[in-house]
Structures are given as structure tokens and as C-alpha cells.
Design a protein around this motif. Structure first.
Motif, short mmCIF file in Angstrom:
data_model
loop_
_atom_site.label_atom_id
_atom_site.label_comp_id
_atom_site.label_asym_id
_atom_site.label_seq_id
_atom_site.Cartn_x
_atom_site.Cartn_y
_atom_site.Cartn_z
N MET B 32 0.85 -1.19 0.00
CA MET B 32 0.00 0.00 0.00
C MET B 32 0.88 1.23 0.00
O MET B 32 2.02 1.20 0.50
CB MET B 32 -0.95 0.01 1.19
CG MET B 32 -1.97 -1.12 1.17
SD MET B 32 -3.22 -0.99 2.46
CE MET B 32 -4.25 0.35 1.81
N SER B 33 0.35 2.31 -0.54
CA SER B 33 1.17 3.51 -0.69
C SER B 33 0.28 4.75 -0.76
O SER B 33 -0.91 4.65 -1.06
CB SER B 33 2.04 3.42 -1.94
OG SER B 33 1.26 3.07 -3.06
N TRP B 34 0.88 5.89 -0.48
CA TRP B 34 0.23 7.19 -0.60
C TRP B 34 1.03 8.06 -1.56
O TRP B 34 2.27 8.12 -1.49
CB TRP B 34 0.18 7.89 0.76
CG TRP B 34 -0.96 7.47 1.62
CD1 TRP B 34 -0.93 6.60 2.66
CD2 TRP B 34 -2.32 7.92 1.52
NE1 TRP B 34 -2.18 6.48 3.22
CE2 TRP B 34 -3.05 7.28 2.54
CE3 TRP B 34 -2.99 8.82 0.67
CZ2 TRP B 34 -4.41 7.50 2.74
CZ3 TRP B 34 -4.34 9.03 0.86
CH2 TRP B 34 -5.04 8.37 1.88
N ILE B 46 4.67 9.43 -1.17
CA ILE B 46 4.87 10.02 0.16
C ILE B 46 5.43 8.96 1.12
O ILE B 46 6.51 9.12 1.69
CB ILE B 46 3.55 10.58 0.72
CG1 ILE B 46 2.94 11.58 -0.26
CG2 ILE B 46 3.77 11.24 2.08
CD1 ILE B 46 1.52 12.03 0.12
N HIS B 47 4.66 7.91 1.33
CA HIS B 47 5.07 6.78 2.17
C HIS B 47 4.51 5.51 1.56
O HIS B 47 3.52 5.55 0.82
CB HIS B 47 4.50 6.91 3.60
CG HIS B 47 5.18 7.90 4.47
ND1 HIS B 47 6.41 7.68 5.04
CD2 HIS B 47 4.78 9.13 4.88
CE1 HIS B 47 6.75 8.73 5.78
NE2 HIS B 47 5.78 9.63 5.69
N TYR B 48 5.13 4.38 1.90
CA TYR B 48 4.61 3.12 1.43
C TYR B 48 4.80 2.04 2.48
O TYR B 48 5.54 2.22 3.46
CB TYR B 48 5.26 2.70 0.10
CG TYR B 48 6.74 2.39 0.18
CD1 TYR B 48 7.68 3.42 0.05
CD2 TYR B 48 7.19 1.09 0.30
CE1 TYR B 48 9.04 3.15 0.10
CE2 TYR B 48 8.54 0.80 0.34
CZ TYR B 48 9.47 1.84 0.22
OH TYR B 48 10.81 1.56 0.25
N GLN B 57 9.67 5.53 3.91
CA GLN B 57 9.47 6.84 3.30
C GLN B 57 9.62 6.76 1.80
O GLN B 57 10.43 6.01 1.27
CB GLN B 57 10.49 7.83 3.86
CG GLN B 57 10.34 8.08 5.34
CD GLN B 57 11.37 9.08 5.84
OE1 GLN B 57 12.27 9.46 5.12
NE2 GLN B 57 11.21 9.51 7.07
N GLY B 58 8.84 7.61 1.15
CA GLY B 58 8.97 7.77 -0.29
C GLY B 58 9.75 9.02 -0.63
O GLY B 58 10.65 9.43 0.10
N GLU B 59 9.34 9.65 -1.71
CA GLU B 59 10.07 10.80 -2.25
C GLU B 59 9.81 12.07 -1.45
O GLU B 59 10.71 12.90 -1.26
CB GLU B 59 9.64 11.01 -3.70
CG GLU B 59 10.33 12.16 -4.42
CD GLU B 59 9.77 12.35 -5.83
OE1 GLU B 59 8.92 11.53 -6.26
OE2 GLU B 59 10.17 13.33 -6.49
N GLY B 63 6.38 16.02 6.86
CA GLY B 63 5.08 16.55 7.26
C GLY B 63 3.98 15.52 7.31
O GLY B 63 2.84 15.85 7.65
N TYR B 64 4.33 14.27 6.99
CA TYR B 64 3.35 13.19 6.96
C TYR B 64 3.83 12.02 7.81
O TYR B 64 5.02 11.77 7.91
CB TYR B 64 3.13 12.69 5.54
CG TYR B 64 2.77 13.74 4.52
CD1 TYR B 64 3.76 14.33 3.73
CD2 TYR B 64 1.46 14.15 4.33
CE1 TYR B 64 3.45 15.28 2.79
CE2 TYR B 64 1.13 15.10 3.39
CZ TYR B 64 2.14 15.66 2.62
OH TYR B 64 1.82 16.61 1.68
N ASN B 65 2.86 11.29 8.33
CA ASN B 65 3.16 10.12 9.12
C ASN B 65 2.21 9.00 8.72
O ASN B 65 1.05 9.28 8.36
CB ASN B 65 2.97 10.44 10.61
CG ASN B 65 3.86 9.60 11.48
OD1 ASN B 65 4.47 8.65 11.02
ND2 ASN B 65 3.93 9.95 12.75
#
Lengths: 114, 115
Positions: B32-34, B46-48, B57-59, B63-65
Motif C-alpha cells: 500500500m502507498s500514498w 509520500i510513504h509506502y 518513506q517515499g520521495e 510533514g506526513y506520518n
């Protein structure tokens, strides 16, 4: 690291004429490649995918793409454009060795003139 | 089949507020990923997560968790919203077969505006 370059940010064609959307990729391993389409204010729909089988891939709505390893390209084509093809198209590369995550190109907006 | 479900579809936040974007899939996918989508930039990761209890962490993770306590759910938290986080957010899920990647299935997106 993997990357995708869509060579045209905008493409304009007349209805009934061929469509060519260009995509080049970079990947460390044998990649999986996809084309997605996004109509205005909608989610993403898969058009077609390449996962190391036949290099010429047929998708939905008459679209095709050819995987050319020597040219690191995966261009999307359609013989005859329809008004309903107007949308944004994304070329995407995925590498299982990078957590199966997707790297998107910047997108190509296809406009179809009557 | 519901596929990938994102909520809410639209959200307006004030700078500094926090919120959670929800994502659920019913296909038993391990990945799963955002992503966030900004004009001219495609979608950026963003994250996966490659499975329950595992995230990375992605690219553009700042600011996201995220957390992944179950296979089905993968919420994205904005810790302190900033105008630069105004974007359209997509959640996706996918799986692999025999080492080959399958396509990702996307939610319908969340349009977030931070004022």
C-alpha cells in the motif's frame, strides 16, 4: 533509482488521427511498466501493463504500447483518436526491488479536436 | 468489490491543524502507498508499506506520518498542515505474483486545501 520521462506535456490531435504519447524510463532492474489514464476530476484507470511477457502490449479502448529495452522506451499509441480519449496520461515504472513502488512520469495531457 | 476506499473526498484545513486521511482496501494486497498529485508533477510517493507493521518513506515524506497495523488499512496523518500540502492525495494497493509486479489499484482521491 528509477525514473520516467514523458517527452511531451501536451499533445493535440484531430479526431480520427493517430495518437502517440512518448515515454522513456530508467530502471536498475527489469521493470514493470504501466500506462494510466486520468479523466478530469477522476481517479486513475489502468490502460495497459508490461511485466516481461510480450513486448507489444494491448490495452483497453484500442491503446497499445511497445516495450523497447534497447531504447528504454514504452510509447503509447492508438490508431484513431476519439473525443473521449481526451485526458491526462501517465507512464509509470515499478521495480519490485524498490518495494514495488511506482514512479510516475509528469503526465501528458491529450487534447482531441473535432 | 469495494477495492480501495479513501475518505474524505474533500477537506479544508487551517494552517497548523492536523488530520488523518483514511485508506482501506479489501483485496488482501500486501503493498500500500500514498501519493500526492500536483499540476505538472505527476504523482509523487509520500510513504509506502510492504506489509502490516512495515512502512518506509517515499520521495516527499516530510510533514506526513503513516502506520500499518492491519493489512487492510493505511492511514496518512498530517501532523501540522501547511499551505504547501494543498494537493490531491491518492492511496493505492498492489501485489506481486512470482516476483512480477501487478498493477496498482487507486482510490478516488482526497482533495485537500490548506488555508
Amino acid at each position: 533509482a528509477q525514473s520516467v520521462t514523458q517527452l511531451d506535456s501536451h499533445v493535440s490531435v484531430s479526431e480520427g488521427t493517430p495518437v502517440l504519447l512518448r515515454c522513456n524510463y530508467s530502471s536498475s532492474y527489469s521493470p514493470s511498466l504501466f500506462w494510466y489514464v486520468q479523466h478530469p476530476n477522476k481517479g486513475l484507470q489502468l490502460l495497459l501493463k508490461y511485466t516481461s511477457a510480450a513486448t507489444l502490449v494491448k490495452g483497453i479502448n484500442g491503446f497499445e504500447a511497445e516495450f523497447k529495452k534497447s531504447e528504454t522506451s514504452f510509447h503509447l499509441t492508438k490508431p484513431s483518436a476519439h473525443m473521449s480519449d481526451a485526458a491526462e496520461y501517465f507512464c509509470v515504472v515499478s521495480d519490485l526491488n524498490a518495494g514495488n513502488m511506482l514512479t510516475f512520469g509528469g503526465g501528458t495531457r491529450l487534447m482531441v479536436k473535432p | 468489490n469495494a477495492g480501495v476506499t479513501q475518505t474524505p473526498k474533500f477537506q479544508v484545513l487551517k494552517t497548523g491543524q492536523s488530520m488523518t486521511l483514511q485508506c482501506a482496501q479489501d483485496m488482501n494486497h500486501e503493498y500500500m502507498s500514498w501519493y500526492r498529485q500536483d499540476p505538472g508533477m505527476g504523482l509523487r510517493l509520500i510513504h509506502y508499506s510492504v506489509g502490516a507493521g512495515i512502512t518506509d518513506q517515499g520521495e516527499v515524506p516530510n510533514g506526513y506520518n503513516v502506520s500499518r497495523s492491519t493489512t487492510e488499512d493505511f492511514p496518512l496523518r498530517l501532523l501540522s498542515a501547511a499551505p504547501s500540502q494543498t494537493s490531491v492525495y491518492f492511496c493505492a494497493s498492489s501485489y506481486s505474483i512470482g516476483g512480477l509486479n501487478t498493477e496498482a489499484f487507486f482510490g478516488q482521491g482526497t482533495r485537500l486545501t490548506v488555508v
